[in-house]
Scaffold this motif. Structure first.
Motif, PDB file in Angstrom:
ATOM      1  N   ARG A 135      70.984  96.262-102.488  1.00  0.00           N
ATOM      2  CA  ARG A 135      70.182  95.835-103.388  1.00  0.00           C
ATOM      3  C   ARG A 135      69.524  94.406-103.560  1.00  0.00           C
ATOM      4  NH1 ARG A 135      69.643 100.111-105.801  1.00  0.00           N
ATOM      5  NH2 ARG A 135      70.644  99.330-107.494  1.00  0.00           N
ATOM      6  N   THR A 137      72.070  91.615-102.528  1.00  0.00           N
ATOM      7  CA  THR A 137      71.862  90.865-101.417  1.00  0.00           C
ATOM      8  C   THR A 137      70.661  91.001-100.908  1.00  0.00           C
ATOM      9  OG1 THR A 137      74.133  91.406-100.810  1.00  0.00           O
ATOM     10  CG2 THR A 137      72.954  90.900 -98.820  1.00  0.00           C
ATOM     11  N   ILE A 138      69.981  92.189-100.618  1.00  0.00           N
ATOM     12  CA  ILE A 138      68.952  91.617 -99.860  1.00  0.00           C
ATOM     13  C   ILE A 138      67.282  91.150-100.570  1.00  0.00           C
ATOM     14  CG2 ILE A 138      66.699  93.269 -98.959  1.00  0.00           C
ATOM     15  CD1 ILE A 138      69.037  95.550 -98.114  1.00  0.00           C
ATOM     16  N   LYS A 141      68.355  87.201-100.662  1.00  0.00           N
ATOM     17  CA  LYS A 141      67.885  87.005 -99.344  1.00  0.00           C
ATOM     18  C   LYS A 141      66.153  86.593 -98.661  1.00  0.00           C
ATOM     19  CE  LYS A 141      67.874  88.260 -94.437  1.00  0.00           C
ATOM     20  NZ  LYS A 141      68.446  87.354 -93.543  1.00  0.00           N
TER      21      LYS A 141
END
Length: 145
Positions: A135, A137-138, A141
């Motif tokens: 979560r 990392t997303i 990003k």
């Protein structure tokens, strides 16, 4: 930061390209159950995340051991529409919530106290940590793109 080792991936790909997989292997219910793509992804992700050292995982009445029993348990979760497979649930549940879910789906003789999926604290903690990292990392990003 994770980096992909393309040379190693190519070596693994060559080895796997020579593996002969029985067509019946791909016809298992676990690979073909009826659900939307996102639910299937969560089932595959969660089951793989907790699949380590499953040699104690057994359901003798069903003649299921290890990974086969994991498939069976996760298919039960799909059929019962278990909240663990819904988006966002893992972000609000606790280790105890996950342990209860596992005990309900990986037991023998309809008795959660007969759960053979051991090391539940470790598996639940690890799954929550993995989901938190994914979560994070997303989110990072999408925030920077």
């Amino acid at each position: 930061m994770v980096e992909v080792n393309k040379d190693q991936c190519n070596k693994i790909g060559k080895i796997l390209g020579e593996v002969d997989i029985r067509p019946s292997f791909m016809n298992r219910e676990f690979l073909n159950f009826d659900a939307d793509r996102e639910t299937k992804l969560r089932v595959y992700f969660i089951s793989a995340a907790i699949c380590h050292q499953t040699y104690n995982l057994v359901n003798k009445p069903e003649n299921l051991f290890g990974w086969d029993y994991l498939e069976y348990g996760f298919l039960r979760m799909v059929r019962e529409r278990n909240p663990m497979l819904h988006p966002g649930y893992l972000s609000i549940c606790s280790v105890e919530d996950l342990k209860k879910t596992c005990k309900r789906h990986f037991h023998m003789m309809c008795n959660p106290s007969n759960c053979t999926l051991d090391r539940l604290d470790e598996r639940a903690s690890m799954l929550l940590e993995i989901c938190h990292d994914v979560r994070k990392t997303i989110t990072a990003k999408f925030r920077f793109n």
